[in-house]
Write a protein that holds these residues in place. Sequence first.
Motif, PDB file in Angstrom:
ATOM      1  N   GLU A  55     -10.646   1.389   2.158  1.00 16.41           N
ATOM      2  CA  GLU A  55     -11.387   0.495   1.259  1.00 16.41           C
ATOM      3  C   GLU A  55     -10.748  -0.895   1.240  1.00 16.41           C
ATOM      4  O   GLU A  55     -11.450  -1.916   1.194  1.00 16.41           O
ATOM      5  CB  GLU A  55     -11.419   1.086  -0.149  1.00 16.41           C
ATOM      6  N   TYR A  56      -9.435  -0.920   1.266  1.00 19.62           N
ATOM      7  CA  TYR A  56      -8.690  -2.182   1.299  1.00 19.62           C
ATOM      8  C   TYR A  56      -9.019  -2.972   2.569  1.00 19.62           C
ATOM      9  O   TYR A  56      -9.242  -4.186   2.530  1.00 19.62           O
ATOM     10  CB  TYR A  56      -7.204  -1.859   1.215  1.00 19.62           C
ATOM     11  N   LEU A  57      -9.061  -2.282   3.724  1.00 16.78           N
ATOM     12  CA  LEU A  57      -9.393  -2.950   4.987  1.00 16.78           C
ATOM     13  C   LEU A  57     -10.821  -3.488   4.972  1.00 16.78           C
ATOM     14  O   LEU A  57     -11.082  -4.591   5.455  1.00 16.78           O
ATOM     15  CB  LEU A  57      -9.217  -1.981   6.152  1.00 16.78           C
ATOM     16  N   ALA A  58     -11.745  -2.707   4.421  1.00 18.75           N
ATOM     17  CA  ALA A  58     -13.137  -3.152   4.340  1.00 18.75           C
ATOM     18  C   ALA A  58     -13.247  -4.436   3.525  1.00 18.75           C
ATOM     19  O   ALA A  58     -14.048  -5.328   3.847  1.00 18.75           O
ATOM     20  CB  ALA A  58     -14.008  -2.060   3.725  1.00 18.75           C
ATOM     21  N   LYS A  59     -12.427  -4.547   2.515  1.00 14.92           N
ATOM     22  CA  LYS A  59     -12.476  -5.715   1.632  1.00 14.92           C
ATOM     23  C   LYS A  59     -11.719  -6.906   2.197  1.00 14.92           C
ATOM     24  O   LYS A  59     -12.157  -8.062   2.048  1.00 14.92           O
ATOM     25  CB  LYS A  59     -11.903  -5.342   0.265  1.00 14.92           C
ATOM     26  N   ASN A  60     -10.600  -6.652   2.876  1.00 21.04           N
ATOM     27  CA  ASN A  60      -9.679  -7.741   3.213  1.00 21.04           C
ATOM     28  C   ASN A  60      -9.544  -8.066   4.698  1.00 21.04           C
ATOM     29  O   ASN A  60      -9.054  -9.160   5.024  1.00 21.04           O
ATOM     30  CB  ASN A  60      -8.279  -7.416   2.673  1.00 21.04           C
ATOM     31  N   ALA A  61      -9.921  -7.147   5.585  1.00 23.76           N
ATOM     32  CA  ALA A  61      -9.679  -7.367   7.008  1.00 23.76           C
ATOM     33  C   ALA A  61     -10.948  -7.578   7.825  1.00 23.76           C
ATOM     34  O   ALA A  61     -10.944  -8.344   8.791  1.00 23.76           O
ATOM     35  CB  ALA A  61      -8.892  -6.184   7.600  1.00 23.76           C
ATOM     36  N   TYR A  76      -4.763   8.334  -0.294  1.00 22.85           N
ATOM     37  CA  TYR A  76      -4.120   7.090   0.104  1.00 22.85           C
ATOM     38  C   TYR A  76      -4.793   6.481   1.332  1.00 22.85           C
ATOM     39  O   TYR A  76      -4.933   5.253   1.443  1.00 22.85           O
ATOM     40  CB  TYR A  76      -2.636   7.323   0.393  1.00 22.85           C
ATOM     41  N   VAL A  77      -5.210   7.310   2.282  1.00 32.00           N
ATOM     42  CA  VAL A  77      -5.910   6.806   3.464  1.00 32.00           C
ATOM     43  C   VAL A  77      -7.268   6.231   3.055  1.00 32.00           C
ATOM     44  O   VAL A  77      -7.695   5.189   3.568  1.00 32.00           O
ATOM     45  CB  VAL A  77      -6.067   7.919   4.520  1.00 32.00           C
ATOM     46  N   LYS A  78      -7.928   6.892   2.125  1.00 30.74           N
ATOM     47  CA  LYS A  78      -9.201   6.376   1.617  1.00 30.74           C
ATOM     48  C   LYS A  78      -8.997   5.013   0.949  1.00 30.74           C
ATOM     49  O   LYS A  78      -9.772   4.073   1.162  1.00 30.74           O
ATOM     50  CB  LYS A  78      -9.813   7.359   0.623  1.00 30.74           C
ATOM     51  N   LEU A  79      -7.924   4.890   0.167  1.00 29.61           N
ATOM     52  CA  LEU A  79      -7.614   3.621  -0.487  1.00 29.61           C
ATOM     53  C   LEU A  79      -7.357   2.523   0.541  1.00 29.61           C
ATOM     54  O   LEU A  79      -7.820   1.380   0.390  1.00 29.61           O
ATOM     55  CB  LEU A  79      -6.391   3.799  -1.387  1.00 29.61           C
ATOM     56  N   PHE A  80      -6.615   2.867   1.600  1.00 24.11           N
ATOM     57  CA  PHE A  80      -6.325   1.899   2.661  1.00 24.11           C
ATOM     58  C   PHE A  80      -7.607   1.481   3.372  1.00 24.11           C
ATOM     59  O   PHE A  80      -7.800   0.296   3.688  1.00 24.11           O
ATOM     60  CB  PHE A  80      -5.321   2.510   3.642  1.00 24.11           C
ATOM     61  N   LEU A 121       0.811  -1.213   0.000  1.00 25.43           N
ATOM     62  CA  LEU A 121       0.000   0.000   0.000  1.00 25.43           C
ATOM     63  C   LEU A 121       0.847   1.267   0.000  1.00 25.43           C
ATOM     64  O   LEU A 121       1.768   1.405   0.817  1.00 25.43           O
ATOM     65  CB  LEU A 121      -0.904   0.010   1.229  1.00 25.43           C
ATOM     66  N   PRO A 122       0.551   2.228  -0.876  1.00 19.31           N
ATOM     67  CA  PRO A 122       1.209   3.534  -0.812  1.00 19.31           C
ATOM     68  C   PRO A 122       0.647   4.346   0.346  1.00 19.31           C
ATOM     69  O   PRO A 122      -0.512   4.156   0.745  1.00 19.31           O
ATOM     70  CB  PRO A 122       0.852   4.167  -2.161  1.00 19.31           C
ATOM     71  N   PHE A 123       1.444   5.227   0.908  1.00 18.84           N
ATOM     72  CA  PHE A 123       0.953   6.076   2.002  1.00 18.84           C
ATOM     73  C   PHE A 123       1.835   7.315   2.102  1.00 18.84           C
ATOM     74  O   PHE A 123       2.984   7.324   1.649  1.00 18.84           O
ATOM     75  CB  PHE A 123       0.948   5.322   3.338  1.00 18.84           C
ATOM     76  N   ASN A 124       1.285   8.351   2.707  1.00 16.03           N
ATOM     77  CA  ASN A 124       2.034   9.583   2.972  1.00 16.03           C
ATOM     78  C   ASN A 124       2.759   9.452   4.301  1.00 16.03           C
ATOM     79  O   ASN A 124       2.126   9.251   5.341  1.00 16.03           O
ATOM     80  CB  ASN A 124       1.085  10.787   3.016  1.00 16.03           C
ATOM     81  N   MET A 159      -0.288  18.280   8.428  1.00 18.98           N
ATOM     82  CA  MET A 159      -1.415  18.293   9.362  1.00 18.98           C
ATOM     83  C   MET A 159      -1.165  17.299  10.496  1.00 18.98           C
ATOM     84  O   MET A 159      -0.261  16.461  10.441  1.00 18.98           O
ATOM     85  CB  MET A 159      -2.707  17.921   8.622  1.00 18.98           C
ATOM     86  N   ASP A 160      -2.021  17.362  11.532  1.00 19.98           N
ATOM     87  CA  ASP A 160      -1.906  16.396  12.628  1.00 19.98           C
ATOM     88  C   ASP A 160      -2.347  15.003  12.182  1.00 19.98           C
ATOM     89  O   ASP A 160      -1.858  13.999  12.700  1.00 19.98           O
ATOM     90  CB  ASP A 160      -2.774  16.831  13.816  1.00 19.98           C
ATOM     91  N   ALA A 161      -3.291  14.965  11.218  1.00 17.79           N
ATOM     92  CA  ALA A 161      -3.851  13.681  10.812  1.00 17.79           C
ATOM     93  C   ALA A 161      -4.378  13.759   9.386  1.00 17.79           C
ATOM     94  O   ALA A 161      -4.753  14.833   8.902  1.00 17.79           O
ATOM     95  CB  ALA A 161      -4.977  13.271  11.760  1.00 17.79           C
ATOM     96  N   LEU A 162      -4.420  12.609   8.726  1.00 21.62           N
ATOM     97  CA  LEU A 162      -5.058  12.456   7.421  1.00 21.62           C
ATOM     98  C   LEU A 162      -6.215  11.484   7.583  1.00 21.62           C
ATOM     99  O   LEU A 162      -6.090  10.479   8.292  1.00 21.62           O
ATOM    100  CB  LEU A 162      -4.063  11.922   6.387  1.00 21.62           C
ATOM    101  N   VAL A 163      -7.331  11.763   6.940  1.00 24.02           N
ATOM    102  CA  VAL A 163      -8.531  10.947   7.143  1.00 24.02           C
ATOM    103  C   VAL A 163      -9.016  10.378   5.812  1.00 24.02           C
ATOM    104  O   VAL A 163      -8.727  10.904   4.738  1.00 24.02           O
ATOM    105  CB  VAL A 163      -9.660  11.771   7.807  1.00 24.02           C
TER     106      VAL A 163
END
Length: 284
Positions: free
Chosen positions: A169-175, A163-167, A126-129, A134-138
């Motif tokens: 969606e990935y968790l919803a599908k795989n975890a 990238y957080v949105k992609l992650f 997974l790509p990520f920043n 900022m304090d957080a990315l949502v």
Amino acid sequence: MNKFELFHIYAETPVHAGSGSDIGIVDLPIQRERHTDYPVIWSSSLKGSIRDYSRKNNVKDQNFLFGPEDVSKPEDAEAGHLAFSDAKILVFPVRSVKVPFVWITCPMVISKYNQAVSMANAKAVLPFNSDFKMDALVSSESCVENGEVFVEEFSLKSTKDDYVKLFAEYLAKNAIPQDQVYDYLRYHIQNALVLVKDDLFTFFVKNLTEVNPRIRIDPKTGVVENGALWYEEDLPEDTVMYFTVSYEENDKCKNFIDNFDGKRFSVGGNKTIGKGIFTARRLK
């Protein structure tokens, strides 16, 4: 040649995988990594829990998979053919304001996760920043109010990140488990994932676990026994962790891996009061 498989495990209930007694405020803390202080489930605890699941469900070839339980005779001693890693933290649930709770993670956690994914030869790195101002990315503005996301009593300036949105969606599908009863939870995680900086994540997972007082009642008097008050730490419900399993390719191990996907199993103590239930999801 060794084959690696990666499993996500979703906590259906609070989990007490204990590390023994302690002299601090919490008498019975959970297991943690020494160098990061992140919650962890040691591979020995994990393997024992999965073997216990196998025993109760009459899984075939248990001695082949896990090694013989009776090694009183030296000639019977043999290592099992499944090798388990520690179960490591992936996302951690915390209270919020705009939504009931959010899941938090950080660049270090995702980086370590990507290492495990690459071992399993899955095309899911997974790509990520890793460097954000900022304090957080949502993952969505749904968990943000006036440009801030609330994590317990902390307000963090935040912005939406692809990238957080992609992650999420990935968790919803795989975890998250795929049964229909989890439909809303899969929807929720896509709108409530928060990437915080490494130091904040460490602070949160050290200080925002559940700590519960326990007592023992004297059956004769009906009151608390003298000195029978202690505090236990639990990993909160809705935590997501992951681990890898490696084995030399063979049908017995492959059948077990295939059949364990989607199963519930128990880890740690306090099973009789509903603690320690995980559901496993194999990354495919």
